[in-house]
Design a protein around this motif. Structure first.
Motif, PDB file in Angstrom:
ATOM      1  N   GLN A  37      73.642 -12.980 100.165  1.00 27.13           N
ATOM      2  CA  GLN A  37      74.228 -12.889 101.789  1.00 27.13           C
ATOM      3  C   GLN A  37      75.187 -14.526 101.702  1.00 27.13           C
ATOM      4  O   GLN A  37      75.237 -14.474 103.094  1.00 27.13           O
ATOM      5  CB  GLN A  37      72.777 -13.654 102.413  1.00 27.13           C
ATOM      6  N   GLY A  40      78.215 -12.617 103.022  1.00 22.85           N
ATOM      7  CA  GLY A  40      77.646 -12.050 104.158  1.00 22.85           C
ATOM      8  C   GLY A  40      76.995 -10.868 104.233  1.00 22.85           C
ATOM      9  O   GLY A  40      77.434  -9.197 105.030  1.00 22.85           O
ATOM     10  N   PRO A  43      71.645  -8.698 105.255  1.00 23.22           N
ATOM     11  CA  PRO A  43      71.608  -9.538 106.437  1.00 23.22           C
ATOM     12  C   PRO A  43      69.952  -8.849 106.846  1.00 23.22           C
ATOM     13  O   PRO A  43      69.099  -8.667 107.542  1.00 23.22           O
ATOM     14  CB  PRO A  43      72.535  -8.598 107.794  1.00 23.22           C
ATOM     15  N   LYS A  64      69.169  -8.433 115.995  1.00 27.76           N
ATOM     16  CA  LYS A  64      69.400 -10.323 116.679  1.00 27.76           C
ATOM     17  C   LYS A  64      69.504 -11.054 115.420  1.00 27.76           C
ATOM     18  O   LYS A  64      68.098 -12.079 115.568  1.00 27.76           O
ATOM     19  CB  LYS A  64      68.780  -9.723 117.655  1.00 27.76           C
ATOM     20  N   SER A  65      70.098 -11.263 114.680  1.00 25.76           N
ATOM     21  CA  SER A  65      70.131 -12.213 114.213  1.00 25.76           C
ATOM     22  C   SER A  65      71.069 -13.143 113.733  1.00 25.76           C
ATOM     23  O   SER A  65      72.217 -12.091 113.537  1.00 25.76           O
ATOM     24  CB  SER A  65      68.766 -11.610 112.880  1.00 25.76           C
ATOM     25  N   PHE A  66      71.439 -14.392 112.812  1.00 25.62           N
ATOM     26  CA  PHE A  66      72.770 -14.634 112.605  1.00 25.62           C
ATOM     27  C   PHE A  66      73.645 -13.726 111.109  1.00 25.62           C
ATOM     28  O   PHE A  66      74.860 -13.190 111.333  1.00 25.62           O
ATOM     29  CB  PHE A  66      72.692 -16.819 112.400  1.00 25.62           C
ATOM     30  N   ARG A  67      72.926 -13.677 110.613  1.00 25.64           N
ATOM     31  CA  ARG A  67      72.891 -12.713 109.004  1.00 25.64           C
ATOM     32  C   ARG A  67      74.052 -11.598 109.761  1.00 25.64           C
ATOM     33  O   ARG A  67      74.535 -11.125 108.638  1.00 25.64           O
ATOM     34  CB  ARG A  67      71.999 -12.590 108.269  1.00 25.64           C
ATOM     35  N   VAL A  69      74.836 -10.540 112.034  1.00 23.02           N
ATOM     36  CA  VAL A  69      76.336 -11.096 112.882  1.00 23.02           C
ATOM     37  C   VAL A  69      77.782 -10.908 111.993  1.00 23.02           C
ATOM     38  O   VAL A  69      78.967 -10.798 111.619  1.00 23.02           O
ATOM     39  CB  VAL A  69      76.828 -11.998 114.308  1.00 23.02           C
ATOM     40  N   HIS A  70      77.121 -11.861 110.205  1.00 21.13           N
ATOM     41  CA  HIS A  70      77.908 -12.173 109.843  1.00 21.13           C
ATOM     42  C   HIS A  70      78.349 -11.484 109.377  1.00 21.13           C
ATOM     43  O   HIS A  70      79.539 -11.117 108.827  1.00 21.13           O
ATOM     44  CB  HIS A  70      77.494 -13.207 109.377  1.00 21.13           C
ATOM     45  N   SER A  71      77.422 -10.305 108.846  1.00 18.48           N
ATOM     46  CA  SER A  71      78.199  -9.261 107.965  1.00 18.48           C
ATOM     47  C   SER A  71      78.529  -8.292 108.899  1.00 18.48           C
ATOM     48  O   SER A  71      79.161  -7.645 108.433  1.00 18.48           O
ATOM     49  CB  SER A  71      76.461  -7.897 107.063  1.00 18.48           C
TER      50      SER A  71
END
Length: 653
Positions: A37, A40, A43, A64-67, A69-71
């Motif tokens: 993680q 990226g 997730p 619906k999470s930051f991880r 979106v990062h990926s």
């Protein structure tokens, strides 16, 4: 029936479906997922949670999470990186170096999207794995499994960091750090900034992309290894339990014999009933692990395929660089090549060896049960377990069905790599390689044949000894039992040699095929040249070179066929054994030799036996007769090629 399963105080009962009261595999993998993680990947939320009941705090794949979106951002950048390099290739064209880099950039999107797809399945995989952990709670959690997984990750990733640092672009005459950083980013992203204006933010972003792709390359191998370690540890626990049960049975048999020597059997059905529940529990645990292995293999099969393909491709690229001229190469570059090539070989071998442990441990119960379990304790559950192992061939990870990761895979890979390298070397140093490959086949064949000879010699000695004992002592009560045990031992030794022969054949079959192809090609060339007029010097050279080729081809054939010859010789001795000494093990031995063909092959296109020599000779004679028949139309003095024994053109009239 469940009570029978817990008769032995060694094994605690477990209620399947209860919450685990010990560490789980889900928790052991948390650190490895968190590492991914950071770049990226994977997730998932609530990674540290060992709760898999789909509750609010359980391990989840959440869009619906930051991880997530990062990926997605990382994957998009990797795709753009590939598109920019594709545009550059379209402009400058493809050569070997650009092809290697292009395939490396193609690896990025493929690997990250495969890991994203796996992340969606990971919670359900961990749910099934935790159920197996709960069911096998009486075995205890594998000792130091978490430390073993983390140590493997640290070792491989430390090599990755060193490899990445030594592979960084070299910057010279840089006095200002900021200017040097910009020059470095421009050099790293040259394929990007040849199409768009340079921006430090974009430079950093695409440098992160390069680091991520390199990280994923190592991480995929780490992930496969840790999965294999965890699965093999569970199969190993089943083997240890079977071993302890067999030791208990053997101790019980000894105590029973000491109490009553006159009792032949003690109610076989009662013994089977006492242990039936125990063996049923072991079979169910084994079956649960097999199902878990199948689910995991289906989920990571493409990752395994991509990992092996990428590693082998880079190994072959390094092998190609190894035969380039070294005169102008710096010492530091040579050291880097040795380090990077060793890193690739060690890592690929580690992945294959670690993954093959699943197969090794999953097939080991068969050996324990067939060799150490007394016949009166063998019930339906034991037979079902043996049937399952023999029918499925054990459990293993696969490359999407293209290959199975077993111990023999390492030799197959090594054989393919060696064949590839020999082909390249042959273009540079054809004489030595051509001779050495034949010599290598002859040496390996001799080593195998001598071992089969030892089996034959031992058979002769045992047959004579048993015949003498029978004449002197007659039929004794325990004579048949001793004889069965002895013949079983010899048959198993013979079988091990057969397995070794097949393993060796998988490793060198390409080499055998290449050796025969090269030898026969030059024999036919020399036959073609035999029909032209020659002066005295050319005649002497022709007879020497042609005789050398024929002698060498026959020598290779005879040495390689020696393996097949020696593997059949025990049959003559076994068939001559008197009827009063004949038993079931001898019968099985005869059947194995009769129906099992042991020989080296040219990648299974042909088997190297004595009959092959006549087949090759017949083909050569036919070729020569055809040449003689069409001599006047085919041969012209001005176009004749004369080859020396190394395959070089030495002149034409």
């Amino acid at each position: 029936m469940h009570q029978n399963r817990t008769q032995y105080s060694l094994y605690r009962p477990v209620v399947v479906g209860s919450e685990p009261t010990m560490p789980t595999t889900c928790g052991a993998f948390s650190g490895i997922i968190i590492l991914a993680q950071c770049f990226g990947l994977f997730p998932l939320v609530n990674v540290r949670s060992e709760n898999i009941d789909n509750g609010e705090n359980s391990l989840k794949f959440k869009r619906k999470s930051f991880r997530f979106v990062h990926s997605c951002i990382i994957i998009i950048l990797i795709i753009f990186n590939l598109l920019f390099y594709t545009m550059q290739v379209a402009e400058i064209g493809l050569d070997f170096e650009t092809t290697v880099i292009f395939l490396f950039f193609c690896f990025g999107p493929a690997s990250t999207m495969l890991l994203m797809h796996l992340a969606r399945k990971w919670p359900s995989i961990m749910q099934q794995w935790t159920q197996v952990d709960v069911k096998m709670e009486s075995y205890g959690f594998p000792v130091n499994l978490k430390k073993h997984l983390y140590l493997t990750t640290i070792v491989v990733m430390s090599f990755f960091i060193t490899y990445s640092l030594t592979n960084s672009p070299e910057m010279k005459n840089v006095t200002n750090i900021w200017i040097g950083l910009n020059e470095y980013l421009k050099k790293v992203g040259s394929h990007v900034f040849s199409h768009i204006p340079y921006n430090p933010g974009f430079g950093i972003a695409f440098k992160v992309v390069e680091i991520t792709i390199t990280f994923v390359w190592s991480y995929m191998d780490v992930f496969i290894m840790t999965i294999a370690i965890a699965l093999a540890a569970r199969f190993r626990q089943i083997n240890e339990r079977i071993k302890r049960i067999l030791e208990d049975i053997q101790e019980k048999q000894k105590s029973t014999l000491e109490e009553n020597d006159n009792v032949e059997t003690k109610d076989t059905e009662q013994k089977q009933e006492q242990n039936g529940g125990l063996w049923m529990g072991i079979r169910e645990d084994y079956n649960s692990l097999c199902q878990l292995t199948a689910v995991i293999d289906e989920s990571i099969a493409y990752i395994i395929l991509l990992s092996f393909a990428n590693n082998l491709f880079l190994i072959l690229v390094q092998l190609l660089h190894s035969i380039e001229p070294q005169e102008k190469t710096r010492v530091i570059d040579r050291l880097y090549f040795v380090y990077s090539f060793g890193f690739l070989i060690l890592r690929t071998s580690a992945v294959a060896m670690t993954s093959s442990q699943i197969y090794v441990e999953s097939t080991r119960p068969s050996w324990f049960l067939t060799t150490q379990l007394p016949e009166e304790y063998c019930d339906n559950e034991v037979e079902r377990l043996l049937t399952q192992i023999h029918a499925t061939g054990g459990c293993f990870l696969t490359g999407n069905g293209f290959f199975k990761i077993k111990s023999s895979l390492i030799l197959s890979i090594a054989g393919a790599v060696v064949s590839y390298e020999l082909i390249f070397i042959q273009f540079h140093f054809s004489g030595f390689t051509w001779c050495y490959s034949d010599l290598f086949i002859m040496i390996m064949s001799s080593a195998l044949a001598v071992r089969f000879q030892q089996i034959t010699t031992r058979l002769k000695k045992i047959t004579e000894e048993q015949g003498s004992r029978w004449r002197l002592e007659g039929a004794r009560k325990n004579h048949a039992e001793e004889s069965n045990k002895l013949w079983k031992e010899i048959r198993e030794d013979y079988n091990k040699l057969c397995v070794l022969c097949r393993t060796l054949d998988e490793a060198i079959s390409y080499l055998v095929l290449m050796s025969y192809s090269t030898n026969l090609f030059f024999i036919l060339i020399q036959l073609f040249n035999s029909l032209r007029n020659k002066n005295t010097r050319e005649k002497i050279y022709f007879f020497f070179s042609f005789g050398f080729l024929i002698s060498r081809t026959i020598s290779v054939s005879l040495y390689a066929a020696w393996v097949n010859d020696e593997s059949k010789k025990p049959l003559l001795i076994l068939n001559s054994i008197p009827s009063h000494l004949y038993n079931l093990e001898i019968k099985r031995f005869v059947q194995q030799i009769s129906f099992d063909s042991v020989a080296l092959t040219g990648r299974h296109f042909f088997h190297v036996t004595r009959g092959l020599i006549l087949s090759v000779a017949g083909a050569i004679v036919t070729y020569e007769l055809v040449l003689i028949q069409f001599n006047e139309n085919l041969l012209k003095e001005d176009s004749t090629i004369l080859l020396d024994t190394n395959g070089y053109n030495i002149g034409a009239n």
